[in-house]
Write a protein that holds these residues in place. Structure first.
Motif, PDB file in Angstrom:
ATOM      1  N   SER A 238       0.875  -1.258   0.051  1.00  0.00           N
ATOM      2  CA  SER A 238      -0.106  -0.003  -0.042  1.00  0.00           C
ATOM      3  C   SER A 238       0.843   1.223  -0.040  1.00  0.00           C
ATOM      4  O   SER A 238       0.266   2.459  -0.030  1.00  0.00           O
ATOM      5  N   GLY A 239       2.120   1.176   0.157  1.00  0.00           N
ATOM      6  CA  GLY A 239       3.017   2.192   0.050  1.00  0.00           C
ATOM      7  C   GLY A 239       3.662   2.641   1.450  1.00  0.00           C
ATOM      8  O   GLY A 239       4.054   3.997   1.393  1.00  0.00           O
ATOM      9  N   LYS A 240       3.488   2.080   2.454  1.00  0.00           N
ATOM     10  CA  LYS A 240       3.956   2.463   3.716  1.00  0.00           C
ATOM     11  C   LYS A 240       5.480   2.999   3.697  1.00  0.00           C
ATOM     12  O   LYS A 240       6.081   3.769   4.294  1.00  0.00           O
ATOM     13  N   THR A 241       6.345   2.013   3.083  1.00  0.00           N
ATOM     14  CA  THR A 241       7.782   2.159   3.116  1.00  0.00           C
ATOM     15  C   THR A 241       8.117   3.248   2.408  1.00  0.00           C
ATOM     16  O   THR A 241       8.831   4.238   2.816  1.00  0.00           O
ATOM     17  N   TYR A 242       7.517   3.779   1.342  1.00  0.00           N
ATOM     18  CA  TYR A 242       7.598   4.858   0.410  1.00  0.00           C
ATOM     19  C   TYR A 242       7.134   6.081   1.253  1.00  0.00           C
ATOM     20  O   TYR A 242       7.910   7.040   1.192  1.00  0.00           O
ATOM     21  N   THR A 243       6.240   5.798   1.731  1.00  0.00           N
ATOM     22  CA  THR A 243       5.587   7.289   2.561  1.00  0.00           C
ATOM     23  C   THR A 243       6.574   7.541   3.872  1.00  0.00           C
ATOM     24  O   THR A 243       6.792   8.647   4.047  1.00  0.00           O
ATOM     25  N   VAL A 244       6.994   6.598   4.388  1.00  0.00           N
ATOM     26  CA  VAL A 244       7.723   6.637   5.776  1.00  0.00           C
ATOM     27  C   VAL A 244       9.277   7.034   5.492  1.00  0.00           C
ATOM     28  O   VAL A 244       9.867   7.832   5.924  1.00  0.00           O
ATOM     29  N   THR A 245       9.753   6.258   4.325  1.00  0.00           N
ATOM     30  CA  THR A 245      11.277   6.520   4.306  1.00  0.00           C
ATOM     31  C   THR A 245      11.574   7.242   3.007  1.00  0.00           C
ATOM     32  O   THR A 245      12.731   7.757   2.854  1.00  0.00           O
TER      33      THR A 245
ATOM     34  N   GLY B 226      11.551   7.903  -1.494  1.00  0.00           N
ATOM     35  CA  GLY B 226      12.245   7.508  -2.887  1.00  0.00           C
ATOM     36  C   GLY B 226      13.637   7.749  -2.780  1.00  0.00           C
ATOM     37  O   GLY B 226      14.247   8.195  -1.760  1.00  0.00           O
ATOM     38  N   SER B 227      14.233   7.556  -3.976  1.00  0.00           N
ATOM     39  CA  SER B 227      15.440   7.767  -4.597  1.00  0.00           C
ATOM     40  C   SER B 227      15.914   9.263  -4.775  1.00  0.00           C
ATOM     41  O   SER B 227      17.069   9.637  -4.688  1.00  0.00           O
ATOM     42  N   GLN B 228      14.880  10.180  -4.804  1.00  0.00           N
ATOM     43  CA  GLN B 228      15.299  11.465  -5.102  1.00  0.00           C
ATOM     44  C   GLN B 228      14.910  12.282  -3.904  1.00  0.00           C
ATOM     45  O   GLN B 228      14.226  12.012  -2.961  1.00  0.00           O
ATOM     46  N   TYR B 229      15.730  13.353  -3.762  1.00  0.00           N
ATOM     47  CA  TYR B 229      15.663  14.238  -2.364  1.00  0.00           C
ATOM     48  C   TYR B 229      14.345  14.811  -2.133  1.00  0.00           C
ATOM     49  O   TYR B 229      13.654  14.652  -0.965  1.00  0.00           O
ATOM     50  N   ASP B 230      13.404  15.292  -3.222  1.00  0.00           N
ATOM     51  CA  ASP B 230      12.112  15.589  -2.823  1.00  0.00           C
ATOM     52  C   ASP B 230      11.142  14.405  -2.761  1.00  0.00           C
ATOM     53  O   ASP B 230       9.903  14.675  -2.148  1.00  0.00           O
ATOM     54  N   GLU B 231      11.519  13.157  -2.776  1.00  0.00           N
ATOM     55  CA  GLU B 231      10.786  11.989  -2.358  1.00  0.00           C
ATOM     56  C   GLU B 231      10.996  11.531  -0.992  1.00  0.00           C
ATOM     57  O   GLU B 231      10.454  10.588  -0.537  1.00  0.00           O
TER      58      GLU B 231
END
Length: 152
Positions: free
Chosen positions: A38-45, A47-52
């Motif tokens: 559901s995107g928990k890891t992406y939301t908490v930590t 992505g690979s770009q600074y603005d992410e």
């Protein structure tokens, strides 16, 4: 929130106040819950770009920013745990990467007579800089339990 919501918008709406309050002595926790994929890891930590950057890297930045504006000595302590199949694990335990999941030490939860919950067996690290805190976040992420389910 919908799919057009940015990481910055999510942070501002959910965790920014939490980061500020912890610099005022209020205990804080950022917790993600949801089904696999559901995107928990992406939301908490993030992505690979600074603005992410996710909630935790943004909160770390804000905590150190707020503390730099305060007078007197302030200390930052960090722990990183994961709840997996109804058990808690210390993600900053560097020995765990050499063990199978079944051999990992589980964190013990204890409740005192006042109903206060404590976690026993969790490592707590003092961080003197944003960089050292982000390094612990990276270490914890490397130790996360990942598994596939029918949902992904």
């Amino acid at each position: 929130l919908d799919t057009s919501t940015t990481q910055d918008m999510i942070y501002r709406q959910t965790a920014e106040e939490c980061a500020k309050l912890c610099t005022e002595g209020v205990a804080s926790c950022i917790f993600a819950y949801g089904q696999t994929g559901s995107g928990k890891t992406y939301t908490v930590t993030g992505g690979s770009q600074y603005d992410e950057r996710g909630l935790i890297p943004r909160a770390i930045t804000d905590v150190f920013k707020h503390l730099s504006q305060k007078e007197g000595e302030c200390k930052v302590f960090i722990s990183f745990i994961e709840v997996y199949q109804e058990a808690c694990y210390d993600l900053l335990d560097q020995d765990k990467r050499l063990k199978k999941l079944e051999e990992w030490d589980k964190i013990q939860t204890k409740e005192d007579s006042n109903g206060e919950l404590s976690l026993e067996g969790v490592r707590v690290y003092e961080c003197e800089s944003e960089e050292s805190a982000l390094s612990l976040l990276f270490l914890g992420n490397m130790n996360r339990i990942t598994s596939s389910t029918k949902m992904n």
